[in-house]
Design a protein around this motif. Structure first.
Motif, PDB file in Angstrom:
ATOM      1  N   TYR A 290       0.873  -1.164   0.000  1.00  0.00           N
ATOM      2  CA  TYR A 290       0.000   0.000   0.000  1.00  0.00           C
ATOM      3  C   TYR A 290       0.913   1.219   0.000  1.00  0.00           C
ATOM      4  O   TYR A 290       1.984   1.204   0.616  1.00  0.00           O
TER       5      TYR A 290
ATOM      6  N   PHE B  73       1.246   5.635   0.308  1.00  0.00           N
ATOM      7  CA  PHE B  73       0.641   6.786   0.966  1.00  0.00           C
ATOM      8  C   PHE B  73       1.463   8.053   0.721  1.00  0.00           C
ATOM      9  O   PHE B  73       2.676   7.993   0.543  1.00  0.00           O
TER      10      PHE B  73
ATOM     11  N   LYS C 247       3.608   0.454   2.918  1.00  0.00           N
ATOM     12  CA  LYS C 247       3.247  -0.559   3.917  1.00  0.00           C
ATOM     13  C   LYS C 247       3.005  -1.863   3.182  1.00  0.00           C
ATOM     14  O   LYS C 247       2.336  -1.880   2.156  1.00  0.00           O
TER      15      LYS C 247
ATOM     16  N   GLY D 131      -1.530  -6.201   3.959  1.00  0.00           N
ATOM     17  CA  GLY D 131      -1.972  -7.250   4.858  1.00  0.00           C
ATOM     18  C   GLY D 131      -1.080  -7.475   6.056  1.00  0.00           C
ATOM     19  O   GLY D 131      -1.336  -8.373   6.856  1.00  0.00           O
ATOM     20  N   SER D 132      -0.055  -6.676   6.197  1.00  0.00           N
ATOM     21  CA  SER D 132       0.877  -6.864   7.307  1.00  0.00           C
ATOM     22  C   SER D 132       0.483  -5.988   8.483  1.00  0.00           C
ATOM     23  O   SER D 132      -0.032  -4.894   8.313  1.00  0.00           O
ATOM     24  N   ALA D 133       0.777  -6.475   9.679  1.00  0.00           N
ATOM     25  CA  ALA D 133       0.523  -5.679  10.870  1.00  0.00           C
ATOM     26  C   ALA D 133       1.597  -4.621  11.064  1.00  0.00           C
ATOM     27  O   ALA D 133       1.397  -3.665  11.800  1.00  0.00           O
ATOM     28  N   ARG D 134       2.732  -4.805  10.415  1.00  0.00           N
ATOM     29  CA  ARG D 134       3.833  -3.861  10.620  1.00  0.00           C
ATOM     30  C   ARG D 134       3.591  -2.595   9.824  1.00  0.00           C
ATOM     31  O   ARG D 134       3.114  -2.645   8.703  1.00  0.00           O
ATOM     32  N   GLN D 135       3.989  -1.486  10.394  1.00  0.00           N
ATOM     33  CA  GLN D 135       3.502  -0.226   9.863  1.00  0.00           C
ATOM     34  C   GLN D 135       4.399   0.441   8.858  1.00  0.00           C
ATOM     35  O   GLN D 135       5.317  -0.154   8.315  1.00  0.00           O
ATOM     36  N   LEU D 136       4.129   1.698   8.640  1.00  0.00           N
ATOM     37  CA  LEU D 136       4.656   2.432   7.504  1.00  0.00           C
ATOM     38  C   LEU D 136       6.163   2.625   7.548  1.00  0.00           C
ATOM     39  O   LEU D 136       6.743   2.863   8.607  1.00  0.00           O
TER      40      LEU D 136
ATOM     41  N   PHE E  17       8.687   5.338   5.871  1.00  0.00           N
ATOM     42  CA  PHE E  17       8.611   6.653   5.251  1.00  0.00           C
ATOM     43  C   PHE E  17       9.846   6.960   4.428  1.00  0.00           C
ATOM     44  O   PHE E  17      10.949   6.502   4.730  1.00  0.00           O
TER      45      PHE E  17
ATOM     46  N   TYR F 127       7.506   7.164  16.662  1.00  0.00           N
ATOM     47  CA  TYR F 127       8.446   7.359  15.571  1.00  0.00           C
ATOM     48  C   TYR F 127       9.505   8.365  16.002  1.00  0.00           C
ATOM     49  O   TYR F 127       9.236   9.295  16.755  1.00  0.00           O
TER      50      TYR F 127
ATOM     51  N   GLN G  54       5.796  -0.204  18.120  1.00  0.00           N
ATOM     52  CA  GLN G  54       4.379  -0.259  17.803  1.00  0.00           C
ATOM     53  C   GLN G  54       3.689  -1.138  18.829  1.00  0.00           C
ATOM     54  O   GLN G  54       4.107  -2.273  19.058  1.00  0.00           O
TER      55      GLN G  54
ATOM     56  N   VAL H 294      -4.319  -2.564  13.306  1.00  0.00           N
ATOM     57  CA  VAL H 294      -3.048  -2.732  12.594  1.00  0.00           C
ATOM     58  C   VAL H 294      -3.249  -3.070  11.129  1.00  0.00           C
ATOM     59  O   VAL H 294      -2.344  -2.919  10.324  1.00  0.00           O
ATOM     60  N   GLU H 295      -4.431  -3.528  10.757  1.00  0.00           N
ATOM     61  CA  GLU H 295      -4.616  -4.008   9.400  1.00  0.00           C
ATOM     62  C   GLU H 295      -5.036  -2.891   8.453  1.00  0.00           C
ATOM     63  O   GLU H 295      -5.499  -1.843   8.856  1.00  0.00           O
TER      64      GLU H 295
END
Lengths: 114, 115
Positions: free
Chosen positions: A32, A34, A94, A97-102, A104, B35, B48, B98-99
């Motif tokens: 994804y 952004f 991102k 489907g992953s829980a881990r985030q962005l 940058f 962050y 997180q 989280v999704e």
């Protein structure tokens, strides 16, 4: 792992001129994408996002970005900028489907000149 | 709806001192992020939380940084002892889960200067 490259650290442009802020990403899986914007002395806020479907996405204030899978790019454009668009713009990725985030990019400072 | 609250906004300390930052996320947001944004760089995820459990702390320098979210609501990030390279803006963000959408809501940040 995913990574994001913003090729221009600073972009000065005159008011009412068009602008393009470039963003390239690297990933071996679906992602994804952004764009976040940070106005002076404010927190980051979401400008627009690509999750799936139409590759062209738009924001409410006239920005648009196009997901180009073959070129792994997600450039941000606006046909006519205003003074109020002066801000720092961050591209982010991102894993879908992953829980881990962005993750940058390093940001592009857009300065609109009168 | 109130936004993400952070304090203090600014902090100046000397190296080897300690500092703590506080964050209160948007009500009902289960996921909270810290962050680090160094001048000229994009934000880098430190940790997180999902409710009061840790989802990812792979980039947290655990020898000096610690974070907790004991009741699954507000959170504290601590640095002890601070180094010069810790000078940065510490951003807190929250999201509903989280999704999916990846829309994070950010606070205004806490700017740390280490002398």
């Amino acid at each position: 792992a995913q990574s994001v490259t913003q090729l221009d650290s600073q972009v000065p442009v005159f008011e009412e001129a068009p602008v393009e802020l470039r963003c390239n990403y690297s990933s071996s899986v679906s992602v994804y994408l952004f764009w976040y914007v940070q106005y002076p002395n404010q927190g980051l806020q979401l400008l627009l996002k690509y999750l799936s479907g139409s590759t062209l996405v738009e924001s409410i204030n006239g920005f648009e970005a196009e997901f180009n899978k073959s070129q792994t790019s997600f450039h941000l454009r606006k046909p006519s900028v205003h003074i109020s668009d002066t801000a720092e713009y961050f591209c982010a990725v991102k894993r879908a489907g992953s829980a881990r985030q962005l993750t940058f990019g390093s940001g592009t400072q857009l300065t609109v000149l009168p | 709806e109130a936004g993400v609250a952070q304090s203090p906004r600014y902090k100046i300390i000397e190296k080897r001192q300690s500092v703590a930052f506080w964050c209160n996320p948007i009500s009902g947001h289960a996921t909270l992020y810290w962050y680090q944004q160094i001048l000229g760089q994009g934000p880098k995820l430190l940790i997180q939380f999902q409710n009061n459990g840790v989802v990812d702390d792979s980039q947290l320098p655990k020898d000096r940084f610690s974070a907790e979210r004991l009741k699954g609501v507000d959170s504290t990030l601590k640095i002890q002892p601070a180094k010069l390279e810790d000078s940065a803006v510490y951003l807190c963000a929250s999201s509903r889960g989280v999704e999916g959408t990846g829309e994070l809501f950010f606070g205004e940040g806490s700017r740390l200067t280490v002398l």
